[in-house]
Write an enzyme that holds these catalytic residues in place. Structure first.
Site, PDB file in Angstrom:
ATOM      1  NE  ARG A  21      -3.845  -1.611   1.914  1.00  0.00           N
ATOM      2  CZ  ARG A  21      -5.258  -1.767   1.498  1.00  0.00           C
ATOM      3  NH1 ARG A  21      -5.068  -1.062   0.775  1.00  0.00           N
ATOM      4  NH2 ARG A  21      -6.308  -2.542   1.297  1.00  0.00           N
TER       5      ARG A  21
ATOM      6  CG  ASP B 294     -13.486  -3.932  -1.097  1.00  0.00           C
ATOM      7  OD1 ASP B 294     -13.452  -4.431   0.274  1.00  0.00           O
ATOM      8  OD2 ASP B 294     -12.946  -2.279   0.030  1.00  0.00           O
TER       9      ASP B 294
ATOM     10  N   GLY C 120     -14.847  -4.583   4.197  1.00  0.00           N
ATOM     11  CA  GLY C 120     -15.532  -3.745   3.266  1.00  0.00           C
ATOM     12  C   GLY C 120     -15.819  -1.785   4.142  1.00  0.00           C
TER      13      GLY C 120
HETATM   14  O1  F6P Z   1      -9.440  -3.126  -0.119  1.00  0.00           O
HETATM   15  C1  F6P Z   1      -9.881  -4.044   0.204  1.00  0.00           C
HETATM   16  C2  F6P Z   1     -10.150  -4.778   1.666  1.00  0.00           C
HETATM   17  O2  F6P Z   1      -9.022  -5.884   1.876  1.00  0.00           O
HETATM   18  C3  F6P Z   1     -10.942  -3.617   2.801  1.00  0.00           C
HETATM   19  O3  F6P Z   1     -12.251  -4.104   2.394  1.00  0.00           O
HETATM   20  C4  F6P Z   1     -10.394  -3.776   3.616  1.00  0.00           C
HETATM   21  O4  F6P Z   1     -10.660  -2.320   4.388  1.00  0.00           O
HETATM   22  C5  F6P Z   1      -9.008  -3.635   4.028  1.00  0.00           C
HETATM   23  O5  F6P Z   1      -8.471  -4.365   2.068  1.00  0.00           O
HETATM   24  C6  F6P Z   1      -8.008  -4.257   4.679  1.00  0.00           C
HETATM   25  O6  F6P Z   1      -6.697  -3.865   4.203  1.00  0.00           O
HETATM   26  P1  F6P Z   1      -5.287  -4.329   4.948  1.00  0.00           P
HETATM   27  O7  F6P Z   1      -5.060  -5.769   3.720  1.00  0.00           O
HETATM   28  O8  F6P Z   1      -3.866  -3.268   4.359  1.00  0.00           O
HETATM   29  O9  F6P Z   1      -5.442  -4.627   5.950  1.00  0.00           O
END
Ligand code: F6P
Length: 364
Positions: free
Chosen positions: A76, A138, A181
Site C-alpha cells: 500500500r 470490495d 468493506g
Molecule cells: O480493499 C480491500 C480491503 O480488503 C478492504 O475490504 C479492507 O478494508 C482493507 O482492504 C484491509 O486492508 P489491509 O490488507 O491493508 O489490512
C-alpha cells in the site's frame, strides 16, 4: 499499432484472488497480438518508486491461472502521500517517471483498487502511458459493474455465514459476522443475502441501534428460531456516529476497547438483550486462496482486453464491465470516485423483500 512494446505490470493495494489470472491474461493476450517484452514490477508502486523490477519470460506466466495472491507482490502506497516528500527525501512521482523511462516502457499496466487508480491517473497526467485493471474484493470501483476478486470473496463470505448458521442454531446464539468493506458494503450485502442473514449493516445505511435490537429480538424470540445472524460491514456505523468524523468514531471505539465494529455491535446487543452473543471476523481470509471460476473468467477477460488496448495504443484507460460487456473508461473518469451501494438498488430491495433488516425503520 506497434508490433513490439515494452510493458510494465504492477499489482498495488490489498491483494485479491484473480490477480495472477489477470496478469496471465494481459501477458498471453499480448503474446498473441504482438511481440511484447514484459517487466514485472515488485510490490506495486514501491517497486516503481525504488526501481525494483525484473524482465519476465513467457514461461513466468504459466501455471498461475488458479493461484491466489500475486506473483509480483503488492504494497500500500497511499495516493495522498504520492506528491509529499517524506523523511526519506524521495520524490516519488519523479522516481516513478525516471524508472518508467529507465525500463524503456511503452506502457504501464496497474492492477488495483481505488487508490491504485488515483495514482495510475496521476501518472497518466504526468505523461506516462497507463492502463488500469479493476481488482478488489470490495467491488467499489466506479463505472464497472464488477471487479475481479469480489465474487470469490462473496463465495468465501457466504460459506462463513452458512457455517455460522449451524453453530448459532445449536447454541441459540446471536452471531455477529464482520465482513471486510471499509467504505462500501457490497461484500456484506452479497454474503448476507446469499447466506440468509437476519440483519445486514452497511456503511451506506447508518443503523439505528433500536432497530437492530428489534430485528434480533424478533428472530430469537421464537421457540423454533432461537438464533440470529447479524452481518456487519467493517465500515458500518450508527446514525449517531454518522454525525461524527471517521477519526472521532474510531477514537471512541478504541477508548471502549472494541477491536472493530463487530464487537461494538455485539456489545450493544448484549447490553440491550442479554442474549448469548459471539463475534466472528474472517478478515483477510476473504482475500486469500484460489479465485473462483467466475473470477478466473473475469480476470482473464479483463487481462486480454487490456492487451488489446495496449496493442491499439489506447492508453489512459481502465478496463471495466459495462452493462455485461467488457469495455473501458477513461482513467480520469474513474480515479477518485467510489461505487457505493445505492440504497435503492435491487439487491437491497430483494433483501428487504425476504425480511432482512438493515437496522433502520425505512431504507432511504
Ligand atoms: O480493499 C480491500 C480491503 O480488503 C478492504 O475490504 C479492507 O478494508 C482493507 O482492504 C484491509 O486492508 P489491509 O490488507 O491493508 O489490512
Amino acid at each position: 499499432m506497434k508490433n513490439k512494446q515494452r510493458i510494465g505490470i504492477l499489482t498495488s493495494g490489498g491483494d485479491c484472488p484473480g490477480l495472477n489470472a489477470a496478469i496471465r491474461g494481459v501477458a498471453r493476450g499480448a503474446y498473441n497480438l504482438f511481440e511484447p517484452e514484459i517487466i514485472g514490477i515488485a510490490d506495486g508502486y514501491r517497486g516503481l518508486i525504488e526501481g525494483d523490477y525484473k524482465e519476465m519470460k513467457q514461461d513466468d506466466f504459466r501455471g498461475i491461472l488458479t493461484l491466489g495472491g500475486t506473483i509480483l507482490g503488492t504494497s500500500r502506497r497511499p495516493f495522498r502521500n504520492m506528491r509529499v516528500i517524506e523523511d526519506d527525501n524521495v520524490d516519488k512521482v519523479a522516481n516513478m517517471k525516471k524508472n518508467y523511462k529507465k525500463m524503456g516502457l511503452d506502457c504501464l499496466v496497474c492492477l488495483g483498487g481505488n487508490g491504485t487508480h488515483k495514482t495510475a491517473n496521476l501518472l497518466a497526467e504526468e505523461g506516462l502511458n497507463v492502463i488500469g485493471l479493476p481488482k478488489t474484493i470490495d467491488n467499489d470501483i466506479w463505472a464497472t459493474d464488477v471487479t475481479f476478486g469480489f465474487h470469490t470473496a462473496v463465495d468465501l463470505g457466504t460459506d462463513v455465514v452458512d457455517r455460522i448458521h449451524t453453530t448459532a442454531n445449536s447454541h441459540g446464539r446471536v452471531m455477529v459476522i464482520e465482513i471486510m468493506g471499509n467504505k462500501a458494503g457490497w461484500l456484506s450485502l452479497y454474503a448476507g443475502l446469499a447466506g440468509g442473514a437476519d440483519v445486514i449493516l452497511l456503511p451506506e445505511i447508518p443503523y439505528d441501534p433500536n432497530e437492530v435490537i428489534k430485528a434480533v429480538e424478533k428472530r430469537t424470540g421464537k421457540p423454533d428460531r432461537r438464533y440470529a445472524i447479524v452481518v456487519v460491514a467493517e465500515g458500518a456505523f450508527s446514525q449517531e456516529e454518522a454525525k461524527m468524523k471517521r477519526k472521532d468514531r474510531l477514537a471512541i471505539r478504541a477508548e471502549k476497547h472494541y477491536p472493530s465494529v463487530g464487537y461494538q455491535v455485539a456489545d450493544m446487543i448484549v447490553q440491550a438483550t442479554g442474549l448469548d452473543t459471539r463475534v466472528v471476523n474472517p478478515g483477510h481470509y476473504l482475500r486469500g486462496g484460489n479465485p473462483s471460476a467466475y473470477d478466473r473468467v473475469l480476470a482473464t477477460q479483463f487481462g486480454t482486453y487490456a492487451a488489446n488496448l495496449i496493442h491499439q495504443e489506447n492508453y489512459g484507460q481502465t478496463v471495466a464491465m459495462i452493462g455485461g460487456t467488457i469495455g473501458h473508461n477513461p482513467l480520469s473518469d474513474v480515479a477518485g470516485k467510489t461505487k457505493f451501494v445505492p440504497a435503492d438498488c435491487s439487491e437491497v430491495q430483494s433483501a428487504l423483500d425476504v425480511g432482512i433488516s438493515f437496522g433502520v425503520k425505512k431504507v432511504k
